[in-house]
Design a protein around this motif. Structure first.
Motif, PDB file in Angstrom:
ATOM      1  N   THR A 162       0.853  -1.181   0.000  1.00 31.23           N
ATOM      2  CA  THR A 162       0.000   0.000   0.000  1.00 31.23           C
ATOM      3  C   THR A 162       0.894   1.237   0.000  1.00 31.23           C
ATOM      4  O   THR A 162       2.080   1.174   0.332  1.00 31.23           O
ATOM      5  CB  THR A 162      -0.930   0.012   1.223  1.00 31.23           C
ATOM      6  OG1 THR A 162      -0.156  -0.106   2.417  1.00 31.23           O
ATOM      7  CG2 THR A 162      -1.912  -1.143   1.152  1.00 31.23           C
ATOM      8  N   LYS A 163       0.302   2.375  -0.357  1.00 29.95           N
ATOM      9  CA  LYS A 163       1.111   3.575  -0.591  1.00 29.95           C
ATOM     10  C   LYS A 163       1.623   4.248   0.674  1.00 29.95           C
ATOM     11  O   LYS A 163       2.330   5.251   0.588  1.00 29.95           O
ATOM     12  CB  LYS A 163       0.333   4.572  -1.451  1.00 29.95           C
ATOM     13  CG  LYS A 163       0.297   4.151  -2.917  1.00 29.95           C
ATOM     14  CD  LYS A 163      -0.363   5.182  -3.803  1.00 29.95           C
ATOM     15  CE  LYS A 163      -0.289   4.751  -5.260  1.00 29.95           C
ATOM     16  NZ  LYS A 163      -0.994   5.676  -6.170  1.00 29.95           N
ATOM     17  N   ASP A 164       1.320   3.671   1.838  1.00 37.91           N
ATOM     18  CA  ASP A 164       1.958   4.164   3.049  1.00 37.91           C
ATOM     19  C   ASP A 164       3.254   3.406   3.340  1.00 37.91           C
ATOM     20  O   ASP A 164       3.890   3.618   4.368  1.00 37.91           O
ATOM     21  CB  ASP A 164       1.010   4.090   4.248  1.00 37.91           C
ATOM     22  CG  ASP A 164       0.486   2.683   4.512  1.00 37.91           C
ATOM     23  OD1 ASP A 164       0.825   1.756   3.739  1.00 37.91           O
ATOM     24  OD2 ASP A 164      -0.265   2.508   5.485  1.00 37.91           O
ATOM     25  N   ALA A 165       3.654   2.544   2.419  1.00 33.06           N
ATOM     26  CA  ALA A 165       4.919   1.811   2.574  1.00 33.06           C
ATOM     27  C   ALA A 165       6.095   2.783   2.532  1.00 33.06           C
ATOM     28  O   ALA A 165       6.103   3.743   1.765  1.00 33.06           O
ATOM     29  CB  ALA A 165       5.065   0.764   1.476  1.00 33.06           C
ATOM     30  N   GLY A 166       7.086   2.519   3.356  1.00 33.42           N
ATOM     31  CA  GLY A 166       8.285   3.340   3.371  1.00 33.42           C
ATOM     32  C   GLY A 166       9.305   2.864   2.358  1.00 33.42           C
ATOM     33  O   GLY A 166       9.143   1.817   1.721  1.00 33.42           O
ATOM     34  N   ALA A 167      10.394   3.613   2.244  1.00 32.17           N
ATOM     35  CA  ALA A 167      11.446   3.272   1.282  1.00 32.17           C
ATOM     36  C   ALA A 167      12.024   1.891   1.558  1.00 32.17           C
ATOM     37  O   ALA A 167      12.288   1.120   0.626  1.00 32.17           O
ATOM     38  CB  ALA A 167      12.542   4.334   1.319  1.00 32.17           C
ATOM     39  N   ASP A 168      12.236   1.559   2.831  1.00 35.44           N
ATOM     40  CA  ASP A 168      12.804   0.257   3.175  1.00 35.44           C
ATOM     41  C   ASP A 168      11.888  -0.877   2.745  1.00 35.44           C
ATOM     42  O   ASP A 168      12.357  -1.921   2.259  1.00 35.44           O
ATOM     43  CB  ASP A 168      13.068   0.165   4.679  1.00 35.44           C
ATOM     44  CG  ASP A 168      14.225   1.041   5.132  1.00 35.44           C
ATOM     45  OD1 ASP A 168      14.999   1.491   4.258  1.00 35.44           O
ATOM     46  OD2 ASP A 168      14.352   1.277   6.349  1.00 35.44           O
ATOM     47  N   GLU A 169      10.578  -0.701   2.942  1.00 36.87           N
ATOM     48  CA  GLU A 169       9.621  -1.746   2.553  1.00 36.87           C
ATOM     49  C   GLU A 169       9.596  -1.930   1.039  1.00 36.87           C
ATOM     50  O   GLU A 169       9.512  -3.062   0.549  1.00 36.87           O
ATOM     51  CB  GLU A 169       8.223  -1.382   3.049  1.00 36.87           C
ATOM     52  CG  GLU A 169       8.074  -1.406   4.562  1.00 36.87           C
ATOM     53  CD  GLU A 169       6.750  -0.838   5.013  1.00 36.87           C
ATOM     54  OE1 GLU A 169       5.828  -1.637   5.297  1.00 36.87           O
ATOM     55  OE2 GLU A 169       6.614   0.395   5.063  1.00 36.87           O
ATOM     56  N   ILE A 170       9.658  -0.816   0.309  1.00 39.45           N
ATOM     57  CA  ILE A 170       9.681  -0.912  -1.145  1.00 39.45           C
ATOM     58  C   ILE A 170      10.948  -1.628  -1.604  1.00 39.45           C
ATOM     59  O   ILE A 170      10.900  -2.532  -2.450  1.00 39.45           O
ATOM     60  CB  ILE A 170       9.577   0.486  -1.789  1.00 39.45           C
ATOM     61  CG1 ILE A 170       8.211   1.099  -1.498  1.00 39.45           C
ATOM     62  CG2 ILE A 170       9.804   0.401  -3.300  1.00 39.45           C
ATOM     63  CD1 ILE A 170       8.066   2.536  -1.947  1.00 39.45           C
ATOM     64  N   ALA A 171      12.083  -1.240  -1.036  1.00 38.96           N
ATOM     65  CA  ALA A 171      13.349  -1.871  -1.406  1.00 38.96           C
ATOM     66  C   ALA A 171      13.334  -3.365  -1.083  1.00 38.96           C
ATOM     67  O   ALA A 171      13.822  -4.192  -1.861  1.00 38.96           O
ATOM     68  CB  ALA A 171      14.510  -1.187  -0.680  1.00 38.96           C
ATOM     69  N   GLN A 172      12.754  -3.726   0.064  1.00 41.08           N
ATOM     70  CA  GLN A 172      12.668  -5.134   0.456  1.00 41.08           C
ATOM     71  C   GLN A 172      11.800  -5.919  -0.515  1.00 41.08           C
ATOM     72  O   GLN A 172      12.140  -7.046  -0.902  1.00 41.08           O
ATOM     73  CB  GLN A 172      12.106  -5.239   1.874  1.00 41.08           C
ATOM     74  CG  GLN A 172      12.067  -6.668   2.418  1.00 41.08           C
ATOM     75  CD  GLN A 172      11.530  -6.715   3.836  1.00 41.08           C
ATOM     76  OE1 GLN A 172      10.932  -5.753   4.324  1.00 41.08           O
ATOM     77  NE2 GLN A 172      11.722  -7.819   4.515  1.00 41.08           N
TER      78      GLN A 172
END
Length: 217
Positions: A105-115
């Motif tokens: 979801t679009k509240d994901a942070g940069a770390d979550e996206i990278a993971q």
């Protein structure tokens, strides 16, 4: 592993440009480009050959689900991670059925996206925890179609169907082995067989498949 090339797809200019700026700050990530809708995304995947597409769902001309389906069919070397505002059942199951390997979801942070990007490029699936919970809740509450189990789909055996039910309930291989009084090696064999018969790549798709066929508990 070389840098991961990512294509960003979102119809909102501010969101799209913000994601590009964010991704450019992350190590081992190269932004291959950005697209404003599914049709443009499909053309850019053919041209840029990204490793991963970060895909919005609700877009004009061609939505994210159809774009995901087309990308996975025409460019199987490119994985798709959905990044959307929507975490309702219809959106989640449609995206996973289309071939998405990640759902954030679009509240994901940069770390979550990278993971998530690293996970799908490495052949795994990555779901937002809230999405994972929603899948488990959906298959546990009976909020799903319930066709007869008299004829199991895709030639699944009764034991393979039992394993699939437990996967849909979020059980690990070790837990499935304990529940069915069989070895973990046997569990892995059943999983490999049912994945091959049902053309599944990972446990996220297995949950969707179990939901679709009324085999989720």
């Amino acid at each position: 592993m070389s840098s991961t090339r990512i294509l960003v797809v979102d119809d909102q200019t501010v969101v799209r440009e913000g994601l590009v700026l964010l991704l450019e700050l992350l190590p081992d990530i190269e932004v291959a480009g950005s697209a404003a809708d599914g049709e443009q995304a499909l053309a850019m995947v053919a041209d840029k050959r990204p490793h991963v597409v970060l895909m919005d769902l609700r877009m004009p001309r061609m939505d994210g689900v159809e774009a995901t389906r087309r990308i996975r069919a025409e460019h199987p070397g490119t994985e798709v991670v959905v990044l959307t505002t929507y975490a309702d059942d219809e959106s989640i199951f449609a995206a996973l059925r289309a071939g998405a390997r990640g759902y954030l979801t679009k509240d994901a942070g940069a770390d979550e996206i990278a993971q998530a990007v690293a996970a799908v490029r490495g052949g795994a699936a990555q779901l937002d925890p809230s999405v994972q919970r929603r899948l488990i809740e959906a298959v546990a509450t009976g909020d799903r179609p319930r066709p007869s189990r008299a004829g199991l789909p895709d030639g699944l055996t009764r034991r393979e169907a039992e394993v699939l039910v437990l996967i849909a309930q979020g059980r690990s291989n070790a837990e499935i082995a304990g529940d069915l009084f069989i070895s973990e090696a046997t569990v892995k064999t059943h999983i490999n067989n049912l994945f091959a018969k049902a053309n599944l790549r990972d446990r996220a798709q297995a949950v969707t498949y179990a939901f679709k066929h009324g085999l989720a508990g």
